[in-house]
Design a protein around this motif. Structure first.
Motif, mmCIF file in Angstrom:
data_model
loop_
_atom_site.group_PDB
_atom_site.id
_atom_site.type_symbol
_atom_site.label_atom_id
_atom_site.label_comp_id
_atom_site.label_asym_id
_atom_site.label_seq_id
_atom_site.Cartn_x
_atom_site.Cartn_y
_atom_site.Cartn_z
ATOM 1 N N MET A 4 0.991 -1.249 0.094
ATOM 2 C CA MET A 4 0.054 -0.038 -0.114
ATOM 3 C C MET A 4 1.047 1.176 -0.016
ATOM 4 N N LEU A 5 0.473 2.264 -0.723
ATOM 5 C CA LEU A 5 1.592 3.327 -1.053
ATOM 6 C C LEU A 5 0.377 4.409 -0.721
ATOM 7 N N VAL A 6 0.817 5.370 0.265
ATOM 8 C CA VAL A 6 0.256 6.612 0.542
ATOM 9 C C VAL A 6 0.688 7.701 0.054
ATOM 10 N N VAL A 7 0.393 8.415 -0.869
ATOM 11 C CA VAL A 7 1.122 9.658 -1.367
ATOM 12 C C VAL A 7 0.225 10.712 -1.042
ATOM 13 N N ILE A 8 0.956 11.814 -0.088
ATOM 14 C CA ILE A 8 0.165 12.987 0.306
ATOM 15 C C ILE A 8 0.644 14.294 -0.664
ATOM 16 N N HIS A 9 -0.307 14.744 -1.538
ATOM 17 C CA HIS A 9 0.289 15.821 -2.317
ATOM 18 C C HIS A 9 -0.553 17.284 -1.810
ATOM 19 N N PRO A 10 0.416 18.169 -1.984
ATOM 20 C CA PRO A 10 0.059 19.560 -1.226
ATOM 21 C C PRO A 10 -1.295 19.687 -1.584
ATOM 22 N N ASN A 11 -1.980 19.656 -2.767
ATOM 23 C CA ASN A 11 -3.289 19.775 -3.052
ATOM 24 C C ASN A 11 -3.791 19.075 -4.164
ATOM 25 N N LYS A 12 -5.152 19.227 -4.369
ATOM 26 C CA LYS A 12 -5.882 18.311 -5.165
ATOM 27 C C LYS A 12 -5.666 18.367 -6.656
ATOM 28 N N GLU A 13 -4.858 19.630 -7.102
ATOM 29 C CA GLU A 13 -4.629 19.825 -8.459
ATOM 30 C C GLU A 13 -3.468 18.858 -8.799
ATOM 31 N N VAL A 14 -2.479 19.234 -8.021
ATOM 32 C CA VAL A 14 -1.074 18.101 -7.994
ATOM 33 C C VAL A 14 -1.438 16.700 -8.108
ATOM 34 N N GLY A 15 -2.296 16.287 -7.147
ATOM 35 C CA GLY A 15 -2.801 14.919 -7.079
ATOM 36 C C GLY A 15 -3.316 14.153 -8.082
ATOM 37 N N SER A 16 -4.584 15.081 -8.664
ATOM 38 C CA SER A 16 -5.144 14.877 -9.763
ATOM 39 C C SER A 16 -4.388 14.549 -11.241
ATOM 40 N N ASN A 17 -3.285 15.586 -11.334
ATOM 41 C CA ASN A 17 -2.532 15.716 -12.263
ATOM 42 C C ASN A 17 -1.452 14.180 -12.176
ATOM 43 N N GLN A 18 -1.121 13.899 -10.988
ATOM 44 C CA GLN A 18 -0.192 12.656 -10.735
ATOM 45 C C GLN A 18 -1.327 11.503 -11.228
ATOM 46 N N ALA A 19 -2.456 11.565 -10.662
ATOM 47 C CA ALA A 19 -3.406 10.337 -11.247
ATOM 48 C C ALA A 19 -3.439 10.168 -12.622
ATOM 49 N N ALA A 20 -3.549 11.606 -13.245
ATOM 50 C CA ALA A 20 -3.751 11.383 -14.685
ATOM 51 C C ALA A 20 -2.374 10.833 -15.385
ATOM 52 N N ARG A 21 -1.272 11.166 -14.642
ATOM 53 C CA ARG A 21 0.050 10.632 -15.471
ATOM 54 C C ARG A 21 0.019 9.023 -15.143
ATOM 55 N N ILE A 22 -0.360 8.510 -13.874
ATOM 56 C CA ILE A 22 -0.307 7.135 -13.673
ATOM 57 C C ILE A 22 -1.136 6.483 -14.785
ATOM 58 N N VAL A 23 -2.508 6.856 -15.174
ATOM 59 C CA VAL A 23 -3.418 6.501 -15.966
ATOM 60 C C VAL A 23 -2.807 6.417 -17.530
ATOM 61 N N ALA A 24 -2.124 7.710 -17.928
ATOM 62 C CA ALA A 24 -1.483 7.669 -19.226
ATOM 63 C C ALA A 24 -0.432 6.715 -19.404
ATOM 64 N N ASP A 25 0.402 6.645 -18.303
ATOM 65 C CA ASP A 25 1.537 5.715 -18.230
ATOM 66 C C ASP A 25 1.194 4.243 -18.352
ATOM 67 N N GLN A 26 -0.045 3.880 -17.799
ATOM 68 C CA GLN A 26 -0.784 2.675 -17.951
ATOM 69 C C GLN A 26 -1.152 2.400 -19.422
ATOM 70 N N VAL A 27 -1.664 3.444 -19.973
ATOM 71 C CA VAL A 27 -2.278 3.338 -21.351
ATOM 72 C C VAL A 27 -0.835 3.293 -22.385
ATOM 73 N N HIS A 28 0.026 4.045 -22.059
ATOM 74 C CA HIS A 28 1.395 4.048 -23.154
ATOM 75 C C HIS A 28 2.047 2.485 -22.925
ATOM 76 N N ARG A 29 2.183 1.891 -21.824
ATOM 77 C CA ARG A 29 2.701 0.808 -21.551
ATOM 78 C C ARG A 29 1.761 -0.522 -22.065
ATOM 79 N N LYS A 30 0.563 -0.194 -22.011
ATOM 80 C CA LYS A 30 -0.247 -1.295 -22.472
ATOM 81 C C LYS A 30 -1.543 -0.518 -23.179
ATOM 82 N N PRO A 31 -1.387 -0.555 -24.515
ATOM 83 C CA PRO A 31 -2.536 0.384 -25.309
ATOM 84 C C PRO A 31 -3.918 -0.161 -25.220
#
Ligand code: F6R
Length: 264
Positions: free
Chosen positions: A1-28
């Motif tokens: 379990m990884l708990v990642v605390i971001h300064p605010n919602k915007e930074v957290g949301s953008n990181q979530a988007a990058r994780i999703v994008a990374d998943q789609v890049h690795r496995k289209p």
């Protein structure tokens, strides 16, 4: 379990988007589990931007939504069908025949739920599941006392959920079809997003409380690849806050690959 605390919602949301994008890049041809509600909206907005500006390609992606109110026609503006289309699907190139949302208008509920589980299985399971969390600790609409082994089924909503969700969209049905906790736990990777003080208690119970059907999200403690993406406000009730920060710091130093792009 990884708990990642971001300064605010915007930074957290953008990181979530990058994780999703990374998943789609690795496995289209990734299979993505989608959540509705307020929490993932900024993540969807960033994914839409990546699709438009950076060519992020969803043409081979399959999606499964977590839940749908029962008794609302799809075209009703409050249906999760309408919401996920308005906020995400209509703006990216996921093929319509590869999007799945529980049928809140089905006459044969048991068959609709059985078919939904079968469709997830036929797609070889969900690669990455995006979750929000309710104030009751629900994931999907698995309200307190939901079986931790539950599968897709009809669920009656709690008073808190009816109040919270009606504030956003107006009157809503009291029942919904939702993936079960057992269904969610079969996703290969899970991202739970939680922002704002209203979520702090549920987040603490989910991460640090006992595994209990009183808090459905606590079942995520049994998943081997779950990441909680929080902002400072949602993290205020965590007792081991300094430890979570140290995990990120030390992992960054010795094994950044374990963090994937969570570390950039
Ligand atoms: C929505 C869902 C729910 C929401 C939760 C939080 O598809 O399954 O579990 O994620 O109720 O809702 P918001 O994000 O509106 O606070």
């Amino acid at each position: 379990m990884l708990v990642v605390i971001h300064p605010n919602k915007e930074v957290g949301s953008n990181q979530a988007a990058r994780i999703v994008a990374d998943q789609v890049h690795r496995k289209p041809d990734s299979v993505l589990g989608l959540s509705t509600g307020n929490t993932p909206l900024a993540t969807y907005t960033e994914l839409i931007r990546m699709h438009r500006d950076d060519g992020l390609d969803f043409s081979n992606v399959t999606t499964f939504n977590l839940d749908e109110y029962y008794g609302l026609p799809r075209e009703h503006p409050q249906s999760f069908y309408a919401q996920i289309h308005k906020n995400f699907l209509d703006h990216v190139n996921v093929r319509p025949d590869r999007t799945h949302i529980p049928d809140g208008g089905s006459k044969d509920i048991a068959m609709a739920c059985f078919d939904y589980e079968a469709a997830i299985r036929d797609a070889d399971g969900i690669d990455l599941q995006i979750l929000g969390i309710g104030r009751t600790g629900h994931i999907g609409f698995n309200e307190p006392t939901s079986s931790l082994a539950s599968r897709t089924r009809l669920k009656t909503l709690s008073d808190e959920t009816i109040n919270d969700n009606s504030k956003i969209t107006g009157d809503i049905p009291q029942v919904a079809i939702t993936m079960g906790i057992g269904t969610i736990l079969e996703a290969k990777q899970i991202l739970l997003l939680a922002f704002g003080e209203a979520k702090a208690k549920a987040v603490a119970k989910a991460i640090e409380g006992p595994i209990s059907s009183s808090c459905s999200a606590s079942a995520l403690q049994m998943h081997r690849d779950v990441r909680f993406i929080l902002d400072e406000e949602a993290a205020t009730e965590l007792r081991h806050r300094s430890y979570y920060d140290r995990v990120i710091e030390q992992t960054t130093k010795y094994a950044p690959e374990l963090l994937g792009i969570a570390n950039d």
